[in-house]
Design a protein around this motif. Sequence first.
Motif, PDB file in Angstrom:
ATOM      1  N   ALA A   1      40.513  10.676 -15.774  1.00  0.00           N
ATOM      2  CA  ALA A   1      39.618  11.016 -16.577  1.00  0.00           C
ATOM      3  C   ALA A   1      38.662   9.656 -17.064  1.00  0.00           C
ATOM      4  CB  ALA A   1      39.676  11.955 -17.735  1.00  0.00           C
ATOM      5  N   LEU A   2      39.693   8.701 -17.513  1.00  0.00           N
ATOM      6  CA  LEU A   2      39.153   7.466 -17.789  1.00  0.00           C
ATOM      7  C   LEU A   2      38.177   6.839 -16.837  1.00  0.00           C
ATOM      8  CD1 LEU A   2      38.865   5.179 -20.070  1.00  0.00           C
ATOM      9  CD2 LEU A   2      40.886   4.096 -18.926  1.00  0.00           C
ATOM     10  N   LEU A   3      38.961   6.789 -15.384  1.00  0.00           N
ATOM     11  CA  LEU A   3      38.330   6.336 -14.474  1.00  0.00           C
ATOM     12  C   LEU A   3      36.881   7.070 -13.962  1.00  0.00           C
ATOM     13  CD1 LEU A   3      41.304   5.582 -12.268  1.00  0.00           C
ATOM     14  CD2 LEU A   3      39.703   3.747 -13.011  1.00  0.00           C
ATOM     15  N   ASP A   4      36.936   8.317 -13.982  1.00  0.00           N
ATOM     16  CA  ASP A   4      35.823   8.968 -13.620  1.00  0.00           C
ATOM     17  C   ASP A   4      34.705   8.846 -14.709  1.00  0.00           C
ATOM     18  OD1 ASP A   4      37.125   9.908 -11.356  1.00  0.00           O
ATOM     19  OD2 ASP A   4      37.582  12.007 -12.133  1.00  0.00           O
ATOM     20  N   ASP A   5      34.898   8.868 -16.024  1.00  0.00           N
ATOM     21  CA  ASP A   5      33.971   8.679 -16.864  1.00  0.00           C
ATOM     22  C   ASP A   5      33.334   7.150 -16.889  1.00  0.00           C
ATOM     23  OD1 ASP A   5      34.504  11.291 -17.718  1.00  0.00           O
ATOM     24  OD2 ASP A   5      35.599  10.777 -19.444  1.00  0.00           O
ATOM     25  N   THR A   6      34.410   6.419 -16.693  1.00  0.00           N
ATOM     26  CA  THR A   6      33.592   5.059 -16.660  1.00  0.00           C
ATOM     27  C   THR A   6      32.911   4.826 -15.172  1.00  0.00           C
ATOM     28  OG1 THR A   6      35.597   4.260 -17.726  1.00  0.00           O
ATOM     29  CG2 THR A   6      34.466   2.644 -16.697  1.00  0.00           C
ATOM     30  N   ALA A   7      33.218   5.440 -14.307  1.00  0.00           N
ATOM     31  CA  ALA A   7      32.495   5.357 -13.010  1.00  0.00           C
ATOM     32  C   ALA A   7      31.146   6.043 -13.237  1.00  0.00           C
ATOM     33  CB  ALA A   7      33.184   5.923 -11.933  1.00  0.00           C
TER      34      ALA A   7
ATOM     35  N   GLU B   1      43.307  -8.093 -19.158  1.00  0.00           N
ATOM     36  CA  GLU B   1      42.505  -6.856 -19.104  1.00  0.00           C
ATOM     37  C   GLU B   1      42.134  -6.613 -17.670  1.00  0.00           C
ATOM     38  OE1 GLU B   1      42.375  -9.090 -21.409  1.00  0.00           O
ATOM     39  OE2 GLU B   1      43.188  -8.316 -23.098  1.00  0.00           O
ATOM     40  N   ARG B   2      41.623  -7.571 -17.128  1.00  0.00           N
ATOM     41  CA  ARG B   2      41.031  -7.464 -15.794  1.00  0.00           C
ATOM     42  C   ARG B   2      42.140  -6.843 -14.718  1.00  0.00           C
ATOM     43  NH1 ARG B   2      36.357  -9.198 -13.833  1.00  0.00           N
ATOM     44  NH2 ARG B   2      35.972 -10.252 -15.708  1.00  0.00           N
ATOM     45  N   ARG B   3      43.376  -7.771 -14.838  1.00  0.00           N
ATOM     46  CA  ARG B   3      44.263  -7.220 -13.896  1.00  0.00           C
ATOM     47  C   ARG B   3      45.007  -5.863 -14.267  1.00  0.00           C
ATOM     48  NH1 ARG B   3      47.866 -10.015 -10.252  1.00  0.00           N
ATOM     49  NH2 ARG B   3      45.990 -11.350 -10.002  1.00  0.00           N
ATOM     50  N   ALA B   4      44.940  -5.382 -15.452  1.00  0.00           N
ATOM     51  CA  ALA B   4      45.240  -3.989 -15.621  1.00  0.00           C
ATOM     52  C   ALA B   4      44.197  -2.949 -15.116  1.00  0.00           C
ATOM     53  CB  ALA B   4      45.343  -3.901 -17.154  1.00  0.00           C
ATOM     54  N   ALA B   5      42.922  -3.360 -15.218  1.00  0.00           N
ATOM     55  CA  ALA B   5      42.022  -2.346 -14.875  1.00  0.00           C
ATOM     56  C   ALA B   5      42.021  -2.288 -13.166  1.00  0.00           C
ATOM     57  CB  ALA B   5      40.431  -3.000 -15.255  1.00  0.00           C
ATOM     58  N   SER B   6      42.128  -3.654 -12.636  1.00  0.00           N
ATOM     59  CA  SER B   6      42.416  -3.337 -11.223  1.00  0.00           C
ATOM     60  C   SER B   6      43.589  -2.638 -10.936  1.00  0.00           C
ATOM     61  CB  SER B   6      42.502  -5.014 -10.759  1.00  0.00           C
ATOM     62  OG  SER B   6      42.690  -4.905  -9.268  1.00  0.00           O
ATOM     63  N   LEU B   7      44.737  -2.664 -11.520  1.00  0.00           N
ATOM     64  CA  LEU B   7      45.879  -2.007 -11.240  1.00  0.00           C
ATOM     65  C   LEU B   7      45.818  -0.491 -11.259  1.00  0.00           C
ATOM     66  CD1 LEU B   7      48.693  -4.328 -12.641  1.00  0.00           C
ATOM     67  CD2 LEU B   7      48.504  -3.552 -10.310  1.00  0.00           C
TER      68      LEU B   7
ATOM     69  N   ASP C   1      32.136  -3.407 -10.095  1.00  0.00           N
ATOM     70  CA  ASP C   1      31.422  -2.866 -11.376  1.00  0.00           C
ATOM     71  C   ASP C   1      32.377  -2.201 -12.261  1.00  0.00           C
ATOM     72  OD1 ASP C   1      29.256  -4.341 -10.778  1.00  0.00           O
ATOM     73  OD2 ASP C   1      28.334  -2.650  -9.736  1.00  0.00           O
ATOM     74  N   LEU C   2      33.219  -1.107 -11.622  1.00  0.00           N
ATOM     75  CA  LEU C   2      33.899  -0.085 -12.275  1.00  0.00           C
ATOM     76  C   LEU C   2      35.253  -1.080 -12.938  1.00  0.00           C
ATOM     77  CD1 LEU C   2      35.245   2.530 -12.843  1.00  0.00           C
ATOM     78  CD2 LEU C   2      36.296   2.537 -10.634  1.00  0.00           C
ATOM     79  N   ILE C   3      35.830  -2.182 -12.279  1.00  0.00           N
ATOM     80  CA  ILE C   3      36.814  -2.897 -12.731  1.00  0.00           C
ATOM     81  C   ILE C   3      36.231  -3.828 -13.948  1.00  0.00           C
ATOM     82  CG2 ILE C   3      38.375  -5.096 -12.408  1.00  0.00           C
ATOM     83  CD1 ILE C   3      38.879  -3.752  -9.640  1.00  0.00           C
ATOM     84  N   GLU C   4      34.778  -4.247 -14.040  1.00  0.00           N
ATOM     85  CA  GLU C   4      34.338  -4.998 -15.002  1.00  0.00           C
ATOM     86  C   GLU C   4      34.229  -4.000 -16.172  1.00  0.00           C
ATOM     87  OE1 GLU C   4      33.159  -8.166 -17.171  1.00  0.00           O
ATOM     88  OE2 GLU C   4      33.757  -8.102 -14.683  1.00  0.00           O
ATOM     89  N   ALA C   5      33.658  -2.643 -16.164  1.00  0.00           N
ATOM     90  CA  ALA C   5      33.479  -1.699 -17.222  1.00  0.00           C
ATOM     91  C   ALA C   5      35.005  -1.460 -17.755  1.00  0.00           C
ATOM     92  CB  ALA C   5      32.874  -0.722 -16.740  1.00  0.00           C
ATOM     93  N   LEU C   6      36.044  -1.141 -16.909  1.00  0.00           N
ATOM     94  CA  LEU C   6      37.149  -1.144 -17.644  1.00  0.00           C
ATOM     95  C   LEU C   6      37.968  -2.186 -18.368  1.00  0.00           C
ATOM     96  CD1 LEU C   6      38.874   1.032 -14.505  1.00  0.00           C
ATOM     97  CD2 LEU C   6      38.668   1.591 -16.760  1.00  0.00           C
TER      98      LEU C   6
END
Length: 153
Positions: free
Chosen positions: A131-137, A52-58, A11-16
């Motif tokens: 911060a981006l990861l925590d806010d998105t989570a 974009e999905r690979r960048a979010a996963s990375l 879900d986090l990777i999808e939102a990113l």
Amino acid sequence: MTTLYDAPAEDLIEALTEQFEDEDDIEAPEWVTFTKTGVDRELPPEQDNFWERRAASLLRKVAVDGPVGVNALRAEYGKSKQGSTRYRVRPKQKAKGSGNIIRTALQQLEDAGYVETSENDGRRVTGDGRALLDDTAGEVLTDIDRPELERYA
């Protein structure tokens, strides 16, 4: 406070991915439509938002495992190969993922300010990336409809 460890990875990777599609910093190069994601693959990826999905996963992978280098990430994104998909006659071997895809995506994440190169250690996430990861989570946990995760929201 919600961290990236509280939200489910998918879900986090999808939102990113959705956030990176709206940004101009993360763009797929021209050669992505023709390249494979590893030597064990026969075809390029079919997803429209693969880059974009690979960048979010990375970004998530660097935040969890960082500092980490490209070679370790190649091992993470590789898989077991047994020859072509039609003929499974070879014994299993571990194949690494594409280093060019990983390296280029990490360079774009560096230009966006989410990842930085550390001295002799590889890459690690910056404060903006964390911060981006925590806010998105946090957003993912408020939008998710799973009762077992409500206590984290």
